[in-house]
Design a protein around this motif. Structure first.
Motif, PDB file in Angstrom:
ATOM      1  N   PRO A   1       4.477  -1.812  15.222  1.00 51.64           N
ATOM      2  CA  PRO A   1       3.454  -2.190  14.233  1.00 51.64           C
ATOM      3  C   PRO A   1       2.988  -0.970  13.429  1.00 51.64           C
ATOM      4  CG  PRO A   1       2.922  -3.094  16.392  1.00 51.64           C
ATOM      5  CD  PRO A   1       4.072  -2.129  16.585  1.00 51.64           C
ATOM      6  N   VAL A   2       2.612  -1.225  12.189  1.00 51.45           N
ATOM      7  CA  VAL A   2       2.140  -0.186  11.284  1.00 51.45           C
ATOM      8  C   VAL A   2       0.730  -0.552  10.825  1.00 51.45           C
ATOM      9  CG1 VAL A   2       2.516   0.848   9.003  1.00 51.45           C
ATOM     10  CG2 VAL A   2       4.465   0.377  10.496  1.00 51.45           C
ATOM     11  N   SER A   3      -0.151   0.437  10.783  1.00 49.80           N
ATOM     12  CA  SER A   3      -1.493   0.240  10.234  1.00 49.80           C
ATOM     13  C   SER A   3      -1.475   0.636   8.770  1.00 49.80           C
ATOM     14  CB  SER A   3      -2.520   1.097  10.983  1.00 49.80           C
ATOM     15  OG  SER A   3      -2.601   0.681  12.328  1.00 49.80           O
ATOM     16  N   ASP A   4      -2.197  -0.120   7.949  1.00 43.24           N
ATOM     17  CA  ASP A   4      -2.241   0.163   6.519  1.00 43.24           C
ATOM     18  C   ASP A   4      -3.594  -0.280   5.983  1.00 43.24           C
ATOM     19  OD1 ASP A   4      -1.430   1.004   4.004  1.00 43.24           O
ATOM     20  OD2 ASP A   4       0.354  -0.258   3.947  1.00 43.24           O
ATOM     21  N   ARG A   5      -3.821  -0.021   4.721  1.00 39.41           N
ATOM     22  CA  ARG A   5      -5.071  -0.397   4.069  1.00 39.41           C
ATOM     23  C   ARG A   5      -4.750  -0.901   2.674  1.00 39.41           C
ATOM     24  NH1 ARG A   5     -10.367   0.579   4.985  1.00 39.41           N
ATOM     25  NH2 ARG A   5     -11.731   0.580   3.171  1.00 39.41           N
ATOM     26  N   LEU A   6      -5.426  -1.978   2.279  1.00 38.27           N
ATOM     27  CA  LEU A   6      -5.323  -2.518   0.928  1.00 38.27           C
ATOM     28  C   LEU A   6      -6.749  -2.791   0.474  1.00 38.27           C
ATOM     29  CD1 LEU A   6      -3.419  -3.530  -1.364  1.00 38.27           C
ATOM     30  CD2 LEU A   6      -3.707  -5.800  -0.379  1.00 38.27           C
ATOM     31  N   GLY A   7      -7.175  -2.098  -0.579  1.00 40.33           N
ATOM     32  CA  GLY A   7      -8.560  -2.244  -1.023  1.00 40.33           C
ATOM     33  C   GLY A   7      -9.496  -1.847   0.104  1.00 40.33           C
ATOM     34  N   GLU A   8     -10.396  -2.743   0.457  1.00 40.02           N
ATOM     35  CA  GLU A   8     -11.379  -2.462   1.509  1.00 40.02           C
ATOM     36  C   GLU A   8     -10.921  -2.897   2.900  1.00 40.02           C
ATOM     37  OE1 GLU A   8     -14.349  -6.191   1.177  1.00 40.02           O
ATOM     38  OE2 GLU A   8     -13.945  -5.160  -0.714  1.00 40.02           O
ATOM     39  N   TRP A   9      -9.692  -3.421   3.005  1.00 36.48           N
ATOM     40  CA  TRP A   9      -9.237  -4.021   4.254  1.00 36.48           C
ATOM     41  C   TRP A   9      -8.208  -3.160   4.983  1.00 36.48           C
ATOM     42  CZ3 TRP A   9      -8.398  -7.355  -0.187  1.00 36.48           C
ATOM     43  CH2 TRP A   9      -9.499  -8.182  -0.450  1.00 36.48           C
ATOM     44  N   ASP A  10      -8.508  -2.834   6.230  1.00 42.21           N
ATOM     45  CA  ASP A  10      -7.524  -2.242   7.121  1.00 42.21           C
ATOM     46  C   ASP A  10      -6.800  -3.395   7.797  1.00 42.21           C
ATOM     47  OD1 ASP A  10      -8.196   0.515   6.747  1.00 42.21           O
ATOM     48  OD2 ASP A  10      -9.975   0.193   7.985  1.00 42.21           O
ATOM     49  N   TYR A  11      -5.500  -3.262   7.978  1.00 35.86           N
ATOM     50  CA  TYR A  11      -4.740  -4.316   8.628  1.00 35.86           C
ATOM     51  C   TYR A  11      -3.564  -3.707   9.376  1.00 35.86           C
ATOM     52  CZ  TYR A  11      -1.427  -3.865   4.748  1.00 35.86           C
ATOM     53  OH  TYR A  11      -0.517  -3.372   3.830  1.00 35.86           O
ATOM     54  N   ARG A  12      -2.947  -4.506  10.232  1.00 35.54           N
ATOM     55  CA  ARG A  12      -1.750  -4.105  10.957  1.00 35.54           C
ATOM     56  C   ARG A  12      -0.657  -5.110  10.644  1.00 35.54           C
ATOM     57  NH1 ARG A  12      -2.798  -3.852  16.797  1.00 35.54           N
ATOM     58  NH2 ARG A  12      -0.960  -2.544  16.884  1.00 35.54           N
ATOM     59  N   ILE A  13       0.576  -4.610  10.600  1.00 36.67           N
ATOM     60  CA  ILE A  13       1.706  -5.441  10.197  1.00 36.67           C
ATOM     61  C   ILE A  13       2.930  -5.057  11.018  1.00 36.67           C
ATOM     62  CG2 ILE A  13       2.266  -3.842   8.336  1.00 36.67           C
ATOM     63  CD1 ILE A  13       3.181  -6.204   6.640  1.00 36.67           C
ATOM     64  N   VAL A  14       3.789  -6.051  11.283  1.00 35.83           N
ATOM     65  CA  VAL A  14       5.034  -5.792  11.990  1.00 35.83           C
ATOM     66  C   VAL A  14       6.058  -6.842  11.570  1.00 35.83           C
ATOM     67  CG1 VAL A  14       4.478  -7.180  14.042  1.00 35.83           C
ATOM     68  CG2 VAL A  14       6.026  -5.212  14.262  1.00 35.83           C
ATOM     69  N   PHE A  15       7.332  -6.448  11.614  1.00 32.72           N
ATOM     70  CA  PHE A  15       8.448  -7.356  11.316  1.00 32.72           C
ATOM     71  C   PHE A  15       9.440  -7.329  12.471  1.00 32.72           C
ATOM     72  CE2 PHE A  15       6.871  -6.648   7.073  1.00 32.72           C
ATOM     73  CZ  PHE A  15       7.154  -7.817   6.389  1.00 32.72           C
ATOM     74  N   THR A  16      10.146  -8.438  12.640  1.00 32.20           N
ATOM     75  CA  THR A  16      11.244  -8.460  13.595  1.00 32.20           C
ATOM     76  C   THR A  16      12.351  -7.541  13.106  1.00 32.20           C
ATOM     77  OG1 THR A  16      12.128 -10.421  12.462  1.00 32.20           O
ATOM     78  CG2 THR A  16      10.862 -10.794  14.491  1.00 32.20           C
ATOM     79  N   THR A  17      13.191  -7.127  14.040  1.00 29.07           N
ATOM     80  CA  THR A  17      14.372  -6.354  13.689  1.00 29.07           C
ATOM     81  C   THR A  17      15.541  -7.323  13.529  1.00 29.07           C
ATOM     82  OG1 THR A  17      14.972  -6.014  16.002  1.00 29.07           O
ATOM     83  CG2 THR A  17      13.569  -4.334  14.976  1.00 29.07           C
TER      84      THR A  17
END
Length: 151
Positions: A32-48
């Motif tokens: 998983p990767v942590s990122d930020r868009l505007g005022e929102w922090d979020y975490r995202i992940v993709f299958t391999t």
């Protein structure tokens, strides 16, 4: 045309969702990767393993990925050669913009597709190279929704 490349679920606990998918379907995950868009922090992940991918996003309350009322199927993702033109076309087809990352410098947009209760995500194909290098480094390029298939 094979522009479709992922399905996304918004989840309140990304690690739990990854474990459940792995146990249920045997899928493998990137980290998983942590990122930020505007005022929102979020975490995202993709299958391999290449398209189609499964994406999980864990976002805060009030964000485009708010899962405070529980996990849900959120969107189907497609590459496009031009997000603005693609968005205009979808709006003309009765699928209004639900959220756009373009004002934040991210070339993607979500459109509501109420007939199936989900969103359509258009992502500019210019992001494909960085996407593949992060999430599927051994994969082949994929065509955009509005361009002919590459052989």
């Amino acid at each position: 045309m094979t522009a479709f490349y992922h399905v996304c679920f918004v989840v309140p606990d990304i690690e739990q969702a990854m474990q459940d998918f792995q146990r249920a379907a045997g899928v493998e995950w990137s980290d998983p990767v942590s990122d930020r868009l505007g005022e929102w922090d979020y975490r995202i992940v993709f299958t391999t393993g290449g398209p189609p991918f499964i994406e999980l996003i864990e976002g805060p309350s009030g964000s485009p990925w708010d899962a405070s009322t529980g996990a849900r199927f959120d969107h189907i993702g497609f590459w496009t050669s031009d997000v603005r033109q693609g968005s205009q076309r979808l709006e003309e087809e009765g699928m209004p913009v639900d959220f756009s990352g373009c004002p934040y410098g991210r070339p993607f947009a979500y459109h509501r597709m109420d007939s199936v209760g989900t969103r359509i995500e258009l992502v500019d194909v210019s992001r494909q190279s960085s996407f593949l290098s992060r999430w599927n480094p051994d994969g082949k390029p994929m065509p955009a929704i509005d361009e002919p298939s590459r052989s």
